[in-house]
Design an enzyme around this catalytic site. Structure first.
Site, short mmCIF file in Angstrom:
data_model
loop_
_atom_site.label_atom_id
_atom_site.label_comp_id
_atom_site.label_asym_id
_atom_site.label_seq_id
_atom_site.Cartn_x
_atom_site.Cartn_y
_atom_site.Cartn_z
N ARG A 1 1.08 7.60 2.01
CA ARG A 1 0.72 8.95 1.59
C ARG A 1 0.26 9.70 2.84
NH1 ARG A 1 3.05 7.99 -2.46
NH2 ARG A 1 2.39 8.32 -4.63
N GLU B 1 2.95 18.66 1.26
CA GLU B 1 4.37 18.52 0.94
C GLU B 1 4.80 19.56 -0.09
OE1 GLU B 1 5.06 14.47 -0.24
OE2 GLU B 1 4.38 13.65 1.66
N HIS C 1 9.97 12.73 2.01
CA HIS C 1 9.40 11.81 1.02
C HIS C 1 10.51 11.20 0.15
CE1 HIS C 1 5.42 10.96 -1.29
NE2 HIS C 1 6.23 9.93 -1.33
#
Length: 319
Positions: free
Chosen positions: A237, A266, A285
Site C-alpha cells: 500500500r 491513487e 496498482h
C-alpha cells in the site's frame, strides 16, 4: 424472504447469479455522484455489502442498521473500520491467497523492469533513438544470484520468494512479525532484523498490510540504510512508505531505483516527481489485475457473503 445485499463494484454476471440464488441483489457497477445517493437509500435495508475500496466507517454504518456482513474483494482491508464493525456485531471478510500468484508475478515484473530498465529502453527504441550499438550508459543490473530482502513473508511474500529462489537463484532474506518456517525450508529464506535486511539486500520488496503500525514503515532512515545499488519495490500500500523520503533518496542517489505499483494518493498526482524519474517504474496498482484472478476474488467474496448470511462462519473471516 431473501436477505438484501448490495454489490457496489463491477463483477462478472456469474458472481451476481451465484449471490442471487439466496439473496436479493442490488447492483451498482460503480459509485459516483449520481449513484451514491441511491446506494445510501438502499443501504438502509441491506444485510450484506460486497465490493472493494469503499470506506466503511461509523458514519456509513449509522446508515446501515440491518447490516450483518461486509465482504471485501481484496486481500487488504484498510478501508474497513474493524472496531466500528465489531461494536455493531458486523463480521467482515477479505479474499486472501487467491491472488498470491498473480501479485507475485507483478512483483517479479517490477523487479526485472526496474533492474533491466525495460520501460525506459522500450521508449528509447520506439522514439527512434536506437541508431547504433547499445552504449554502456544504457546497461542495467543483473537480478539472478542477488540478495532479495522481503519485508512481510505472508502468502504473497512466500510466492515471490518461490519465484526468486527457483527462477533466479536469489538469496532470500526476510523480516516478518513471526518466523515463516515453511519459507525457510522450501526457499532457503533466512530471517533477519529489518536493519540487517536493508543493509544487505540488492532488492528490497515491501509486502506488509497497511495498519497503524505500518504507516511510513519505510522512511528516511530506512532508505539511508540501503545500498546505493539497491532497488526498492512496493506492491503493498502506498502509505506504508514515506513517499517524500523515497523521492529524496532517489534524487540524492541513495538508492539505484524503484518499482512501484502503489502510491500514497491513487490515481497518482500528475505532478508527482516519481513520474518524471527514469529510474522508477510506475504501475497503476495492477497487482491482481487479470480477469482470471479478479473473477476468482469476486467469487470468493460471494462465497464469504453467502456463508455469513446463512449463519455460518465465512472461510475468510477477518479477525
Amino acid at each position: 424472504m431473501k436477505p438484501k445485499v448490495i454489490v457496489y463494484k463491477k463483477v462478472d454476471k456469474k458472481v451476481l447469479e451465484l449471490i442471487a440464488e439466496t439473496c436479493e441483489v442490488i447492483y451498482f457497477e460503480n459509485l459516483d455522484s449520481e449513484t451514491y445517493p441511491v446506494f445510501l437509500n438502499e443501504l438502509e435495508g441491506a444485510q450484506g455489502l460486497l465490493g472493494s475500496g469503499l470506506k466503511v466507517d461509523k458514519e456509513l454504518l449509522d446508515q446501515a442498521p440491518q447490516l450483518n456482513i461486509v465482504c471485501n474483494i481484496s486481500v487488504g482491508y484498510d478501508n474497513l473500520d474493524l472496531t466500528a464493525l465489531a461494536e455493531r456485531g458486523i463480521i467482515a471478510t477479505n479474499t486472501p491467497d487467491v491472488l498470491n500468484d498473480t501479485v507475485a508475478d507483478t512483483i517479479m515484473g517490477l523487479i526485472l523492469s526496474s533492474a533491466r530498465r525495460i520501460p525506459e529502453l522500450d521508449q528509447w527504441v520506439k522514439t527512434g533513438q536506437w541508431e547504433s550499438g547499445l552504449a554502456e550508459k544504457w546497461f542495467g543490473v543483473d537480478v539472478h544470484h542477488k540478495v532479495f530482502g522481503i519485508i512481510g513473508m505472508g502468502g504473497i511474500g512466500s510466492a515471490v520468494a518461490k519465484r526468486a529462489h527457483f527462477g533466479f537463484d536469489m538469496e532470500i532474506i526476510y523480516h516478518n512479525r513471526s518466523r515463516n518456517e515453511e519459507a525457510e525450508d522450501k526457499y532457503g529464506a533466512v530471517y533477519c532484523s529489518m536493519e540487517d535486511l536493508l543493509k544487505k539486500s540488492d532488492f528490497v520488496c515491501l509486502m506488509t498490510p497497511l495498519t497503524p503500525d505500518t504507516v511510513n514503515l519505510i522512511g528516511k532512515r530506512e532508505f539511508e540504510l540501503m545500498k546505493e545499488s539497491a532497488i526498492f519495490i512496493n506492491a503493498s500500500r502506498g502509505k506504508t512508505v514515506d513517499e517524500e523520503a523515497l523521492i529524496e533518496a532517489l534524487q540524492k542517489g541513495q538508492i539505484y531505483g524503484a518499482g512501484l505499483d502503489v502510491f500514497v494518493q491513487e490515481p497518482v498526482e500528475k505532478n508527482n516527481p516519481l513520474l518524471s524519474m527514469k529510474n522508477v517504474v510506475t504501475l497503476p496498482h495492477i497487482g491482481s489485475a487479470t480477469y482470471e484472478t479478479r473473477f476468482k476474488m469476486a467469487m470468493t467474496a460471494a462465497a464469504n457473503l453467502i456463508k455469513g448470511l446463512q449463519g455460518e462462519t465465512p472461510p475468510n473471516l477477518i479477525k
